[in-house]
Write a protein that holds these residues in place. Structure first.
Motif, PDB file in Angstrom:
ATOM      1  N   TRP A  78      30.708  16.257  38.615  1.00 35.18           N
ATOM      2  CA  TRP A  78      30.426  15.768  37.278  1.00 35.18           C
ATOM      3  C   TRP A  78      29.928  16.920  36.403  1.00 35.18           C
ATOM      4  O   TRP A  78      29.671  18.022  36.871  1.00 35.18           O
ATOM      5  CB  TRP A  78      29.359  14.666  37.324  1.00 35.18           C
ATOM      6  N   GLY A  93      37.435  15.231  40.120  1.00 34.09           N
ATOM      7  CA  GLY A  93      36.634  15.107  41.328  1.00 34.09           C
ATOM      8  C   GLY A  93      37.207  15.816  42.537  1.00 34.09           C
ATOM      9  O   GLY A  93      37.892  16.838  42.440  1.00 34.09           O
ATOM     10  N   ASP A 227      27.880   7.860  48.968  1.00 27.72           N
ATOM     11  CA  ASP A 227      28.270   8.598  47.777  1.00 27.72           C
ATOM     12  C   ASP A 227      27.941   7.781  46.530  1.00 27.72           C
ATOM     13  O   ASP A 227      27.848   6.555  46.584  1.00 27.72           O
ATOM     14  CB  ASP A 227      29.778   8.886  47.846  1.00 27.72           C
ATOM     15  N   TYR A 228      27.811   8.443  45.393  1.00 29.78           N
ATOM     16  CA  TYR A 228      27.433   7.715  44.175  1.00 29.78           C
ATOM     17  C   TYR A 228      28.500   6.733  43.707  1.00 29.78           C
ATOM     18  O   TYR A 228      28.204   5.756  43.027  1.00 29.78           O
ATOM     19  CB  TYR A 228      27.084   8.698  43.054  1.00 29.78           C
ATOM     20  N   LYS A 229      29.775   6.962  44.056  1.00 30.10           N
ATOM     21  CA  LYS A 229      30.836   6.026  43.657  1.00 30.10           C
ATOM     22  C   LYS A 229      30.624   4.667  44.327  1.00 30.10           C
ATOM     23  O   LYS A 229      30.861   3.618  43.722  1.00 30.10           O
ATOM     24  CB  LYS A 229      32.203   6.590  44.036  1.00 30.10           C
ATOM     25  N   ARG A 231      27.734   3.488  45.250  1.00 36.32           N
ATOM     26  CA  ARG A 231      26.585   2.884  44.583  1.00 36.32           C
ATOM     27  C   ARG A 231      27.001   2.206  43.279  1.00 36.32           C
ATOM     28  O   ARG A 231      26.503   1.125  42.954  1.00 36.32           O
ATOM     29  CB  ARG A 231      25.520   3.957  44.285  1.00 36.32           C
ATOM     30  N   GLN A 232      27.889   2.820  42.534  1.00 33.57           N
ATOM     31  CA  GLN A 232      28.346   2.228  41.277  1.00 33.57           C
ATOM     32  C   GLN A 232      29.013   0.878  41.520  1.00 33.57           C
ATOM     33  O   GLN A 232      28.774  -0.091  40.789  1.00 33.57           O
ATOM     34  CB  GLN A 232      29.312   3.175  40.570  1.00 33.57           C
ATOM     35  N   LEU A 233      29.835   0.804  42.537  1.00 34.62           N
ATOM     36  CA  LEU A 233      30.507  -0.446  42.877  1.00 34.62           C
ATOM     37  C   LEU A 233      29.494  -1.526  43.244  1.00 34.62           C
ATOM     38  O   LEU A 233      29.566  -2.665  42.759  1.00 34.62           O
ATOM     39  CB  LEU A 233      31.479  -0.216  44.043  1.00 34.62           C
ATOM     40  N   SER A 270      22.809   1.474  49.631  1.00 31.40           N
ATOM     41  CA  SER A 270      24.260   1.432  49.815  1.00 31.40           C
ATOM     42  C   SER A 270      24.628   1.261  51.282  1.00 31.40           C
ATOM     43  O   SER A 270      25.558   0.525  51.621  1.00 31.40           O
ATOM     44  CB  SER A 270      24.897   2.715  49.266  1.00 31.40           C
TER      45      SER A 270
END
Length: 280
Positions: A78, A93, A227-229, A231-233, A270
């Motif tokens: 990012w 990415g 991973d942060y992805k 967490r977003q979900l 997560s």
């Protein structure tokens, strides 16, 4: 943790599945994140969809060094300035980074030999990034990873992994961590709890199995790579409930620092939330 700490941890037998009970224990020490198990079913319709990514096919059956590089440097793509976001030929990415590595491998295969990786990590990274756009952060850290990968390959990492193929994932993980403690030592110690997140290590083993037909036993121990992805979900599905304080930090777009209580709580949440998916 410092390099010395990572080496200390790597000298012991790492048990990948220990992350789940450790994550549950840590969540009892913080009020920043809670897991709403009743919301897990709302994710099923999303996860049942078939997602087709060109990279899944293009990244199959590549040289072993490709997976070490793409997963070993799978972090921080990012940028705080959107216009400077790292990208390559429409990809972003880790996928963009993977395609950039493949391009460099096809043009300069000798650059990716162990001696070159060890002796000239700056040149290797410069070659990988030359056709990309945007800015890739933390280049000093990535140069250190490339150098360590070169040293590990010089010391026989690939042949050692071939010797233990078909064994338990814990044995494979410990071998990788012994050779590459700086690259893969993603360990947090918070409130007296040791959390062996090892995101990139879990991802590498998963990629070797899925994309290179590497054989391993007890794959369920890999759990998830926090991973942060992910967490977003989980946050969008309201499986992870954040405290007002943490919501305010995110709303203000403040940076959540590495190994802070907030980051560890989000990662631990997560892991726990994803474990419930196995029971649906």
């Amino acid at each position: 943790l410092s390099f010395k700490d990572l080496y200390y941890f790597s000298s012991f037998m790492i048990r990948l599945a220990s992350l789940l009970p450790a994550s549950r224990k840590f969540l009892t020490t913080t009020d920043l994140v809670t897991v709403d198990r009743t919301r897990i079913s709302s994710l099923v319709s999303i996860l049942e969809k078939q997602f087709t990514l060109p990279a899944h096919e293009d990244f199959k059956h590549q040289p072993f060094v490709f997976y070490l590089l793409v997963d070993g440097m799978n972090f921080c793509f990012w940028h705080i300035e959107p216009k400077k976001k790292f990208n390559y030929h429409g990809y972003s990415g880790s996928v963009a980074f993977g395609y950039a590595i493949l391009h460099a491998l096809s043009k300069n295969p000798e650059l990716f030999l162990s001696e070159s990786l060890y002796r000239n990590p700056e040149g290797v990274l410069r070659t990988i990034l030359s056709p990309t756009q945007g800015e890739l952060l933390l280049q000093k850290e990535r140069i250190g990873i490339i150098k360590e990968i070169g040293k590990a390959l010089k010391n026989g990492l690939e042949s050692r992994l071939m010797e233990i193929e078909g064994g338990d994932v814990d044995k494979i993980a410990n071998t990788l961590l012994t050779f590459l403690p700086y690259t893969f030592g993603d360990i947090s110690v918070k409130s007296g709890v040791s959390l062996l997140f090892l995101k990139k290590l879990r991802l590498l083993i998963s990629d070797l199995i899925a994309l290179r037909n590497y054989k391993a036993k007890n794959k369920a121990k890999l759990l998830i790579y926090a991973d942060y992805k992910i967490r977003q979900l989980l946050m969008n599905a309201e499986v992870l409930t954040l405290s007002p304080r943490l919501q305010n930090i995110i709303r203000r777009e403040q940076i959540i620092t590495r190994n802070s209580e907030a980051e560890v709580a989000l990662r631990a949440g997560s892991v726990v939330a994803s474990s419930y998916l196995q029971k649906i």
